[in-house]
Every structure is written in structure tokens, then in C-alpha cells.
Design an enzyme around this catalytic site. Structure first.
Site, mmCIF file in Angstrom:
data_model
loop_
_atom_site.group_PDB
_atom_site.id
_atom_site.type_symbol
_atom_site.label_atom_id
_atom_site.label_comp_id
_atom_site.label_asym_id
_atom_site.label_seq_id
_atom_site.Cartn_x
_atom_site.Cartn_y
_atom_site.Cartn_z
ATOM 1 N N ARG A 242 44.444 -17.967 -15.572
ATOM 2 C CA ARG A 242 45.105 -19.203 -15.902
ATOM 3 C C ARG A 242 45.482 -19.166 -17.390
ATOM 4 N NH1 ARG A 242 40.918 -20.480 -12.554
ATOM 5 N NH2 ARG A 242 41.527 -21.745 -10.568
ATOM 6 N N LYS A 269 38.659 -23.817 -14.504
ATOM 7 C CA LYS A 269 38.956 -24.882 -13.794
ATOM 8 C C LYS A 269 37.743 -25.230 -12.959
ATOM 9 C CE LYS A 269 42.450 -26.692 -10.506
ATOM 10 N NZ LYS A 269 43.734 -26.440 -9.768
ATOM 11 N N HIS A 332 52.119 -19.626 -15.330
ATOM 12 C CA HIS A 332 51.081 -19.668 -14.376
ATOM 13 C C HIS A 332 51.716 -18.704 -13.084
ATOM 14 C CE1 HIS A 332 48.205 -21.393 -11.427
ATOM 15 N NE2 HIS A 332 47.719 -21.899 -12.460
ATOM 16 N N ARG A 335 50.138 -15.476 -11.671
ATOM 17 C CA ARG A 335 48.968 -15.260 -10.885
ATOM 18 C C ARG A 335 49.492 -15.311 -9.517
ATOM 19 N NH1 ARG A 335 44.114 -17.347 -12.243
ATOM 20 N NH2 ARG A 335 43.870 -18.891 -10.665
ATOM 21 N N HIS A 359 39.123 -18.578 -7.981
ATOM 22 C CA HIS A 359 39.043 -19.582 -6.873
ATOM 23 C C HIS A 359 37.664 -19.572 -6.375
ATOM 24 C CE1 HIS A 359 43.712 -19.068 -6.358
ATOM 25 N NE2 HIS A 359 43.349 -19.924 -7.317
ATOM 26 N N TYR A 369 27.742 -18.534 2.212
ATOM 27 C CA TYR A 369 27.576 -17.317 2.669
ATOM 28 C C TYR A 369 28.310 -16.353 1.777
ATOM 29 C CZ TYR A 369 24.810 -19.185 6.571
ATOM 30 O OH TYR A 369 24.011 -19.734 7.452
#
Length: 398
Positions: A242, A269, A332, A335, A359, A369
Site C-alpha cells: 500500500r 490497514k 495504489h 497492487r 489482505h 482455517y
């Protein structure tokens, strides 16, 4: 035997708390520090409960008995005295009233205590400033859906449909905080669903065509502005962080021998520490950047004040200088370029790509999991991506 004022005054504290009964469930709790506290013991729905009636001598024997009798009347009518007291206090708290401005300030303080990012707090402050003119002085319990809608219409009339939608969400968050803290009982923004014009969903501009992306990389190599800015753009392309994470990066986060960048949780973030594998080409750029290292410890200190990082607009302005407008490419957007090309290659686990981007899985069950970082795969993918960029650049240069 019922208590008397004389008997109470003559009570001496002991090493441990003890009780002296009066009558009909009323007793006095005497603590080692000398405090004397009235308590009423009763049963409600088969459960034994206690009700605090005050502190002696502020609450004397006569008043304590009156309070006990009031509680007993509630029991006769089928009410729990403790629950009724809590209800009364909530009503008193609600009746005190609080303005939207004051509630918003409390909400901001709460998020600050939670350690929200500076950029998040600045956006929140801006959103609140849009609501203040129409809602600021209103008591939150008196705010109705029409009041909020009138506020949103002002923003909407300027063609800022997405901003109006976000403002509705911000106002709702503040008012729901008010519900949680007992200041109001309903969120009027819930009634506004569908009342605003829908903004067209816009994705951040990015180059996902390999040939066009290679041309951008070649132009960055030939950038004639500040050398550190060119390196920042190269690193955006190489490791896809980022922009804020890179812009505020510090040298002590990097281990060039291990080839890893450890982004601290307070700058991500998702508020979780994030490891970034560094390909050989990224390490080379960082070695080159070390020539410009200052006492601030920042990778990219401002030319105006070396103690501060470069501004948010520096990297986007550099892209404009290279001939790319905001509809073509943004800081940005690197990404999205990485994500699109890496996913289309079919070589990598999509979860590894998501973790590379920092993320977090949105599904709670699946996240439970999928705790692994896919580190080994990400290290291999990082080098593959850097090598791909070299190939894109070489093809663009002919």
C-alpha cells in the site's frame, strides 16, 4: 433483633468484613476500613440477589428501611428491584441529552484509543465536518431520518454520490455508538436505504496490460525528478505494498540480509504485522536508496523536512509527470497490476496472492482455517514477479 442508631454507631470494624442484620432482608455490611454499607437481600425468580441501598451515615437507618420497603413493593408487583434501578438510570442518562457533535467527538476518541490509522482518522474528521452544519447542534435522540437525509442531499446535490453514501455510513456508525452507550434507542439512517442515488462503482486506475505496464516501468527508469521518488515507484512495482506503508517505511523494518520487510501492525490497514519477502531487485533498489539515508530513519523523508515522510501526493504527482493521468494509473494501482497478472498466470495459490497484498480473509470460518502466511510460496512468487517486470521492461525498450 432490629438495629438501632446507637448500635450502629458503636460498631467497630474487624479484620474481615461482617454483616449485622436488621429485619426483612435488610443488613449492614461493615468493612475493615470502617465503611458501613446498606444491603437488601431478596429472592427473584428463585434466585438470591442483593440490592445496594447506600452508605451509612449518609443513608440513615430510617431511610434504609424506607428504601427496603420500596424494593419490597416492586417485588410484590412482580418487578426485580435491581433491574428497575438499572432501567431508571438508563432513562436518566438518556434524558440528559447529548448533541451529535459531542457524540461524534466521543466516537473519535474511542477509535483513537483503538489505534486506528492516521489516514482513517483524517477521513473520519472530514466526514464529520460535512455533517456538522445540519446535525452538529441537534440532540442525537431527536435526530430523525429526514434530518440525516437533508444533510446528505447537500452533498448529493454537488454530484458527490459516493461521498454521500459514505457520509450516511459514518453518521450511522456514530449514532449506533450512541445506542450502545445509552444515548438513543434507534438508528434513523437505517430508514434511508435506497434513498440516495447509487454511485457508479469505480476501481482504482491501474495498468494490467503487460506491454503497457512495461512501458511504465521503462519510463520510471528514465524519471528525471527526485531520484528517491523514482526508487519509490520502482519499489511500488516490485513488492506491491500500500502506498502509505511504503511512504512511511523506516529502515529498521528492513533486513536486507534475510531479504524481508516487516511492516508493523500500526501501519497496516488490517492492524496486523505484515511480512514482505524482498526479491533481489528490490534489495538492489534499497541498497541504492541507502545513499540518501538521513538521521530520521525514514526511507523517504521529505525534502522540506527530513523528519517527516514524503506527502501522500508525491508518488501520484510523479506518475502525472510521466504522462499518466488519474484515469490511467495511480500509486495504489501497482497492487492491482500485480494481483491481476499474478492471478492470470495460474502459477500461484490465490490465497498466497491475497496474503502478499496484506489482505485478510473476510469469512470468519474460512479465516480460522487459513492462518498460514504461504511464506515459502510468496518468496518464490516475489522473485518471479520481479523477473517478470524485468522482462516487461526489456520488451518495452525493444
Amino acid at each position: 433483633m432490629p438495629l438501632t442508631d446507637t448500635a450502629i454507631r458503636n460498631l467497630d470494624p474487624r479484620e474481615k468484613p461482617f454483616k449485622i442484620s436488621d429485619s426483612q432482608g435488610l443488613f449492614l455490611l461493615v468493612n475493615p476500613n470502617g465503611s458501613r454499607l446498606w444491603r437488601f437481600k431478596y429472592r427473584f425468580n428463585g434466585r438470591e440477589k442483593l440490592l445496594a441501598l447506600g452508605k451509612y451515615p449518609l443513608v440513615g437507618l430510617k431511610l434504609a428501611r424506607e428504601k427496603r420497603d420500596e424494593a419490597k413493593l416492586l417485588l410484590i408487583d412482580g418487578y426485580d428491584p435491581s433491574a428497575e434501578r438499572r432501567k431508571r438510570r438508563r432513562e436518566e442518562f438518556l434524558n440528559e441529552g447529548i448533541s451529535f457533535s459531542d457524540l461524534a467527538a466521543e466516537y473519535v476518541e474511542k477509535l483513537q484509543r483503538e489505534g486506528r490509522a492516521g489516514q482513517t482518522m483524517r477521513k473520519l474528521a472530514w466526514m464529520i465536518s460535512l455533517a456538522e452544519p445540519r446535525l452538529g447542534d441537534l440532540e442525537v435522540k431527536q435526530i430523525e431520518a429526514q434530518d440525516v437525509l437533508a444533510c446528505l442531499r447537500v452533498v448529493e446535490s454537488e454530484g458527490k454520490f459516493e461521498t454521500a453514501t459514505r457520509l450516511r455510513s459514518t453518521i450511522g456508525s456514530i449514532l449506533r455508538y450512541g445506542i450502545a452507550t445509552g444515548r438513543l434507542t434507534a438508528d434513523p439512517t437505517a430508514a434511508l436505504k435506497g434513498a440516495l442515488a447509487r454511485p457508479q462503482k469505480r476501481h482504482r486506475s491501474a495498468l494490467v496490460d503487460k506491454e503497457a505496464f512495461g512501458e511504465l516501468l521503462a519510463k520510471i527508469d528514465d524519471y528525471t525528478g527526485e531520484p528517491k521518488t523514482a526508487i519509490a515507484l520502482q519499489l511500488l512495482a516490485l513488492v506491491a505494498p500500500r502506498p502509505g506503508e511504503l511512504r512511511l517505511a523506516a529502515w529498521d523494518e528492513f533486513d536486507l540480509e534475510e531479504r524481508v520487510w516487516r511492516v508493523p501492525a500500526d501501519r497496516t490497514k488490517m492492524r496486523r504485522p505484515h511480512r514482505v519477502p524482498l526479491p533481489r531487485q528490490a534489495v538492489e533498489r534499497l541498497r541504492e536508496l541507502e545513499r540518501f539515508r538521513t538521521k530520521s530513519g525514514l526511507l523517504f523523508p521529505s525534502t522540506r523536512n527530513w523528519r517527516k515522510a514524503i506527502s501522500e501526493n508525491t508518488l501520484n504527482l510523479a506518475l502525472r509527470r510521466l504522462g499518466y493521468d488519474r484515469e490511467q494509473m495511480t500509486a495504489h494501482g501497482f497492487r492491482a497490476s500485480f494481483s491481476t497478472i499474478a492471478n492470470e498466470s495460474g502459477k500461484w495459490n490465490p490465497d498466497a496472492i491475497e496474503r502478499a497484498l496484506g489482505h485478510v480473509e473476510g469469512n470468519d470460518v474460512r479465516r480460522a482455517y487459513a492462518r498460514g502466511e504461504h511464506w515459502d510460496e510468496r518468496v518464490e512468487m516475489a522473485q518471479w514477479w520481479a523477473d517478470q517486470l524485468d522482462q516487461f521492461r526489456e520488451r518495452a525498450q525493444g
